[in-house]
Design a protein around this motif. Structure first.
Motif, PDB file in Angstrom:
ATOM      1  N   LEU A  48       0.832  -1.196   0.000  1.00 20.50           N
ATOM      2  CA  LEU A  48       0.000   0.000   0.000  1.00 20.50           C
ATOM      3  C   LEU A  48       0.868   1.247   0.000  1.00 20.50           C
ATOM      4  CD1 LEU A  48      -2.787  -0.983   2.561  1.00 20.50           C
ATOM      5  CD2 LEU A  48      -2.704  -1.364   0.095  1.00 20.50           C
ATOM      6  N   PRO A  49       0.357   2.369  -0.507  1.00 17.26           N
ATOM      7  CA  PRO A  49       1.116   3.617  -0.465  1.00 17.26           C
ATOM      8  C   PRO A  49       1.537   3.950   0.967  1.00 17.26           C
ATOM      9  CG  PRO A  49      -0.800   3.865  -1.873  1.00 17.26           C
ATOM     10  CD  PRO A  49      -0.933   2.531  -1.204  1.00 17.26           C
ATOM     11  N   PRO A  50       2.751   4.472   1.133  1.00 17.55           N
ATOM     12  CA  PRO A  50       3.291   4.694   2.489  1.00 17.55           C
ATOM     13  C   PRO A  50       2.745   5.948   3.160  1.00 17.55           C
ATOM     14  CG  PRO A  50       4.875   5.425   0.875  1.00 17.55           C
ATOM     15  CD  PRO A  50       3.722   4.853   0.092  1.00 17.55           C
ATOM     16  N   TRP A  51       1.428   6.081   3.211  1.00 16.05           N
ATOM     17  CA  TRP A  51       0.821   7.263   3.797  1.00 16.05           C
ATOM     18  C   TRP A  51      -0.334   6.867   4.698  1.00 16.05           C
ATOM     19  CZ3 TRP A  51       3.752  11.324   2.720  1.00 16.05           C
ATOM     20  CH2 TRP A  51       4.465  11.332   1.524  1.00 16.05           C
ATOM     21  N   GLU A  52      -0.464   7.592   5.785  1.00 16.04           N
ATOM     22  CA  GLU A  52      -1.648   7.487   6.614  1.00 16.04           C
ATOM     23  C   GLU A  52      -2.766   8.309   5.966  1.00 16.04           C
ATOM     24  OE1 GLU A  52      -2.025   5.585   9.096  1.00 16.04           O
ATOM     25  OE2 GLU A  52       0.051   5.002   9.554  1.00 16.04           O
ATOM     26  N   PRO A  53      -4.032   8.068   6.309  1.00 11.20           N
ATOM     27  CA  PRO A  53      -5.120   8.838   5.707  1.00 11.20           C
ATOM     28  C   PRO A  53      -4.995  10.343   5.872  1.00 11.20           C
ATOM     29  CG  PRO A  53      -6.003   6.912   6.815  1.00 11.20           C
ATOM     30  CD  PRO A  53      -4.544   6.970   7.159  1.00 11.20           C
ATOM     31  N   ARG A  73       3.878   6.775   6.567  1.00  7.08           N
ATOM     32  CA  ARG A  73       3.838   5.540   7.340  1.00  7.08           C
ATOM     33  C   ARG A  73       5.055   4.693   6.954  1.00  7.08           C
ATOM     34  NH1 ARG A  73      -0.582   3.417   5.579  1.00  7.08           N
ATOM     35  NH2 ARG A  73       0.441   2.115   4.025  1.00  7.08           N
ATOM     36  N   ARG A  74       5.846   4.359   7.938  1.00  7.27           N
ATOM     37  CA  ARG A  74       7.064   3.599   7.682  1.00  7.27           C
ATOM     38  C   ARG A  74       6.832   2.120   7.969  1.00  7.27           C
ATOM     39  NH1 ARG A  74       8.586   8.484   9.826  1.00  7.27           N
ATOM     40  NH2 ARG A  74      10.128   9.660   8.619  1.00  7.27           N
ATOM     41  N   ARG A  75       7.538   1.298   7.230  1.00  6.97           N
ATOM     42  CA  ARG A  75       7.473  -0.144   7.486  1.00  6.97           C
ATOM     43  C   ARG A  75       8.837  -0.637   7.931  1.00  6.97           C
ATOM     44  NH1 ARG A  75       6.974  -2.886   1.453  1.00  6.97           N
ATOM     45  NH2 ARG A  75       8.858  -1.982   0.562  1.00  6.97           N
ATOM     46  N   CYS A 131     -11.753  12.538  -4.314  1.00  6.02           N
ATOM     47  CA  CYS A 131     -11.518  11.277  -3.620  1.00  6.02           C
ATOM     48  C   CYS A 131     -10.324  10.540  -4.201  1.00  6.02           C
ATOM     49  CB  CYS A 131     -12.771  10.399  -3.723  1.00  6.02           C
ATOM     50  SG  CYS A 131     -12.708   8.885  -2.766  1.00  6.02           S
ATOM     51  N   ALA A 132     -10.130  10.657  -5.509  1.00  7.71           N
ATOM     52  CA  ALA A 132      -9.056   9.915  -6.170  1.00  7.71           C
ATOM     53  C   ALA A 132      -7.679  10.541  -5.944  1.00  7.71           C
ATOM     54  CB  ALA A 132      -9.338   9.821  -7.663  1.00  7.71           C
ATOM     55  N   THR A 133      -7.642  11.708  -5.358  1.00  9.60           N
ATOM     56  CA  THR A 133      -6.358  12.389  -5.177  1.00  9.60           C
ATOM     57  C   THR A 133      -6.147  12.830  -3.734  1.00  9.60           C
ATOM     58  OG1 THR A 133      -7.363  14.516  -5.778  1.00  9.60           O
ATOM     59  CG2 THR A 133      -6.377  13.231  -7.558  1.00  9.60           C
ATOM     60  N   CYS A 134      -6.747  12.128  -2.793  1.00  6.25           N
ATOM     61  CA  CYS A 134      -6.686  12.613  -1.418  1.00  6.25           C
ATOM     62  C   CYS A 134      -5.367  12.283  -0.729  1.00  6.25           C
ATOM     63  CB  CYS A 134      -7.860  12.072  -0.602  1.00  6.25           C
ATOM     64  SG  CYS A 134      -7.929  10.276  -0.497  1.00  6.25           S
ATOM     65  N   LEU A 135      -4.541  11.419  -1.315  1.00  5.04           N
ATOM     66  CA  LEU A 135      -3.225  11.105  -0.774  1.00  5.04           C
ATOM     67  C   LEU A 135      -2.138  11.590  -1.731  1.00  5.04           C
ATOM     68  CD1 LEU A 135      -3.622   7.534   0.758  1.00  5.04           C
ATOM     69  CD2 LEU A 135      -3.663   9.745   1.908  1.00  5.04           C
ATOM     70  N   PRO A 136      -0.929  11.791  -1.230  1.00  6.35           N
ATOM     71  CA  PRO A 136       0.145  12.324  -2.078  1.00  6.35           C
ATOM     72  C   PRO A 136       0.411  11.510  -3.344  1.00  6.35           C
ATOM     73  CG  PRO A 136       0.787  12.440   0.220  1.00  6.35           C
ATOM     74  CD  PRO A 136      -0.505  11.697   0.183  1.00  6.35           C
ATOM     75  N   ALA A 183      -7.618   7.150   0.280  1.00  4.81           N
ATOM     76  CA  ALA A 183      -7.352   6.715   1.652  1.00  4.81           C
ATOM     77  C   ALA A 183      -8.320   5.635   2.102  1.00  4.81           C
ATOM     78  CB  ALA A 183      -7.425   7.916   2.596  1.00  4.81           C
ATOM     79  N   CYS A 184      -9.585   5.746   1.683  1.00  7.66           N
ATOM     80  CA  CYS A 184     -10.590   4.796   2.161  1.00  7.66           C
ATOM     81  C   CYS A 184     -10.320   3.380   1.656  1.00  7.66           C
ATOM     82  CB  CYS A 184     -11.985   5.248   1.754  1.00  7.66           C
ATOM     83  SG  CYS A 184     -12.218   5.441  -0.027  1.00  7.66           S
ATOM     84  N   ASP A 185      -9.738   3.257   0.464  1.00  7.35           N
ATOM     85  CA  ASP A 185      -9.443   1.926  -0.074  1.00  7.35           C
ATOM     86  C   ASP A 185      -8.416   1.185   0.770  1.00  7.35           C
ATOM     87  OD1 ASP A 185     -11.165   2.486  -2.117  1.00  7.35           O
ATOM     88  OD2 ASP A 185      -9.616   2.903  -3.612  1.00  7.35           O
ATOM     89  N   MET A 186      -7.520   1.915   1.392  1.00 10.00           N
ATOM     90  CA  MET A 186      -6.391   1.289   2.072  1.00 10.00           C
ATOM     91  C   MET A 186      -6.729   0.808   3.470  1.00 10.00           C
ATOM     92  SD  MET A 186      -3.105   3.549   0.975  1.00 10.00           S
ATOM     93  CE  MET A 186      -3.525   4.803   2.154  1.00 10.00           C
TER      94      MET A 186
END
Length: 336
Positions: free
Chosen positions: A147-152, A157-159, A261-266, A271-274
């Motif tokens: 998943l993209p490394p971002w919180e909503p 978000r680091r792994r 909605c399709a551009t809410c993350l960088p 965000a909702c899909d993740m």
């Protein structure tokens, strides 16, 4: 010559600092509390004889009282077949049917609330999903891509692969806990816990706990949400009742604002899909949301990703006529 007219002072407002990661909203805090409370009830119910069946005694316990069907009196010849049948109807089938009817009625109106708000299995699903996401960037080993490394809320978000040292022990610990608790629903809890802590489990008790722990460990690690989606009968009946009601509560989506909605993350992701623990797309038609647990995490993700948007979030709970219009909007969009 300098003018005596007072100069207009323009105040300089310093830009607000980033707010950082946003916490749980009120609904998610309430849901977490109900999950924790029900998980605790799941563990202690046999201890206080709130609900269990005692194989040794041959009868059930309910709210601290013995729950018998009255068949002992029939076998001893003290009552007739008609009275024995009435006992079974009143003490077994009637309570079961009444409880099932209330359960299905709740699901008919609000969906799989039990799954998302109470079920102790689903709380384990969510916990291990989050731990696995920290370890691998994926909430499940079957997820095709990380998943993209971002919180909503847009924070990174680091792994870290070292989190696997937590994932596997957590799954085994949950499985072991479940195995022991399930055994206390069948045998006297005092005996089970006494033998466990004293290291004197019987062969059958040790075999039950060992096999159950292994099977559940595999399920928690590899098939958590797959079980909830495709194998859980309790969830299936809730979903069938929910889908049959066009006025039932559902996640509503403002299609006219879909571009936001399709551009809410960088990374131009949603965000909702993740965040959906069942790996669903919350912006879909109801029949494609068949296994939605009404956990509301997609709504919180939308709220966080749109927290600077004066128009507010795109996802909200809707019901009755608004639910019908929401579904009609999807059909209209497909027909364009």
């Amino acid at each position: 010559m300098a003018s005596d007219k007072p100069r207009k002072v323009i105040p300089i407002v310093q830009a607000a600092a980033p707010t950082g990661r946003l916490g749980l909203n009120r609904v998610q805090q309430q849901r977490l509390a109900t999950q924790a409370g029900f998980f605790l009830l799941f563990i202690i119910a046999p201890i206080f004889d709130l609900l269990r069946y005692d194989l040794d005694a041959g009868h059930a316990w309910l709210l601290g009282m013995e729950w018998r069907l009255g068949l002992d009196e029939f076998m001893a010849g003290r009552i007739g077949a008609l009275e024995a049948g009435a006992n079974v109807l009143l003490r077994l089938f009637l309570p079961i049917f009444a409880g099932a009817a209330a359960f299905i009625w709740v699901a008919y109106r609000w969906g799989r609330l039990y799954c998302g708000w109470l079920c102790p299995h689903f709380s384990v699903v969510e916990t291990i999903n989050k731990l696995m996401l920290r370890a691998s960037g994926k909430p499940s080993v079957w997820e095709k891509e990380t998943l993209p490394p971002w919180e909503p809320d847009g924070t990174p978000r680091r792994r870290d692969a070292r989190w696997w040292l937590v994932v596997v022990p957590a799954a085994v610990l949950f499985a072991f806990t479940w195995a022991v608790v399930f055994l206390t629903y069948l045998l006297p809890p005092g005996e089970v816990y006494g033998n466990l802590f004293g290291g004197t489990l019987t062969r059958n008790q040790a075999l039950f706990i060992g096999v159950f722990t292994f099977v559940l460990s595999m399920e928690f690690l590899f098939a958590r949400h797959l079980f909830c989606r495709f194998a859980c009968a309790v969830g299936l009946f809730q979903s069938l009742a929910w889908v049959s009601n066009r006025d039932a509560m559902v996640v509503g989506f403002q299609r006219q604002r879909a571009s936001q909605c399709a551009t809410c993350l960088p990374d131009r992701e949603s965000a909702c899909d993740m965040v959906c623990p069942m790996r669903l797309n919350p912006r879909n038609i109801k029949r494609h949301m068949f296994t939605c647990t009404q956990c509301g995490q997609c709504l919180q993700a939308c709220e966080q990703s749109q927290h600077d948007n004066p128009q507010g979030p795109l996802l909200t709970w809707v019901s009755k006529e608004a639910a019908r219009q929401n579904e009609a909007g999807f059909r209209a969009g497909r027909g364009q």
